[in-house]
Design an enzyme around this catalytic site. Structure first.
Site, PDB file in Angstrom:
ATOM      1  CB  CYS A  85      -0.976  -0.050   1.176  1.00 37.76           C
ATOM      2  SG  CYS A  85      -2.335   1.105   1.009  1.00 37.76           S
ATOM      3  CG  HIS A 200      -3.445  -3.522   3.442  1.00 33.97           C
ATOM      4  ND1 HIS A 200      -2.400  -2.910   4.095  1.00 33.97           N
ATOM      5  CD2 HIS A 200      -4.129  -2.523   2.838  1.00 33.97           C
ATOM      6  CE1 HIS A 200      -2.450  -1.602   3.899  1.00 33.97           C
ATOM      7  NE2 HIS A 200      -3.491  -1.338   3.135  1.00 33.97           N
ATOM      8  CD  GLU A 202      -0.758  -5.522   5.951  1.00 31.62           C
ATOM      9  OE1 GLU A 202      -0.677  -6.061   4.827  1.00 31.62           O
ATOM     10  OE2 GLU A 202      -1.034  -4.322   6.123  1.00 31.62           O
TER      11      GLU A 202
END
Lengths: 226, 80
Positions: A85, A200, A202
């Protein structure tokens, strides 16, 4: 695997990134933007957030922080670097990855789960996936409208297997949330050691978060390094 | 001396903000608007007397930081 997570003023995904990498058994270290030592990592991660408040352009100021000189040197020596990002935006501004980001076509900040298609798995980041795999990973950005340097450059990136992920719907048909060229969600450099994506991974590492599809990307990196 | 840098998306690079403003102007009844480009203006005060030198310095700033020359063009002028 030792992972150094770079923290700029305004970074806000550093702890999620730490959580995700420690979950797969990696050692993590935070590295502050004005340090000069990357702490001898196997992988450097530039996490998401709003470094320097996104002033001027996303990632434009972060690119000149002292630690970024070390990251650029590390990447140029072949070290693995992942930008998520805002981290992707910093890598573009640093010219470690080609192209630039514009505001989303609809000018909105878009925050939702989105399906992605794996376009190429001939790289450390996606080698545990099959080409054409559909994954579901959240996006959260206002400037994800990827713009290549030129049409020729875009073609070269396709030919060099640098286009890694595209935004699609659940059936794998192109579904472009932000106006990105060729619906691109993630790319790598020519040497395939620097990776950038707007989604994302994560945030998609446990079923309670709605998806575990992101963890495979982190494990791919770990398998490639160790 | 004050130098102004005007930064715009290059011609041919779709400008989402310009497009949105264009729609707004159409909706307000301003007809005959052919194109709208939204850019940014950065005003820099420099401790310099020579105009040419000041312009050159701000051009360097544009190349290195103020503009992203992958997608943006810039123009510099001395503010009178």
């Amino acid at each position: 695997m030792k992972v150094s997570i770079v923290v700029f003023p305004g970074t806000n995904c550093d702890r999620d990134t730490q959580w995700a990498f420690e979950k797969i058994g990696a050692q993590t270290e935070f590295v502050w933007h004005n340090e000069h030592d990357l702490k001898n990592p196997d992988l450097v991660v530039l996490p998401g957030g709003f470094s320097y408040g996104d002033y001027l352009r996303s990632g434009a100021i972060a690119r000149f922080s002292p630690i970024m000189q070390e990251v650029i040197e590390f990447a140029n020596k072949g070290g693995y670097v992942l930008g998520i990002c805002n981290g992707f935006q910093v890598l573009l501004e640093s010219h470690l990855l080609p192209g630039a980001m514009k505001r989303n076509e609809n000018l909105h900040f878009i925050s939702k789960h989105h399906h992605l298609k794996v376009i190429n798995n001939n790289n450390a980041f996606l080698k545990n996936f099959k080409m054409g795999d559909i994954v579901n990973i959240p996006i959260a950005h206002a400037e994800g409208n990827y713009t290549p340097q030129s049409e020729d450059d875009l073609k070269r990136m396709w030919d060099n297997e640098q286009i890694l992920l595209q935004y699609v719907d659940k059936d794998g048909n192109i579904s472009n949330p932000n106006g990105s060229a060729d619906s691109i969600a993630g790319i790598c450099n020519q040497n395939k050691n620097v990776f950038g994506l707007m989604p994302h991974p994560e945030r998609a590492v446990e079923s309670i978060l709605g998806s575990e599809d992101g963890i495979g990307m982190l494990i791919s990196l770990m398998d490639s390094i160790k | 001396m004050k130098v102004v840098a005007n930064i715009y998306l290059k011609a041919g690079v779709l400008d989402p903000q310009g497009k949105a403003v264009h729609h707004g102007l159409d909706a307000l009844g301003f007809d005959g608007v052919k194109d709208v480009r939204v850019g940014k203006q950065i005003v820099i005060e420099l401790d310099k007397q020579d105009e040419q030198e000041a312009l050159e310095e701000v051009k360097q700033m544009c190349e290195k930081l103020l503009a992203n020359t992958v997608i943006e063009n810039y123009e510099v002028e001395v503010k009178k």
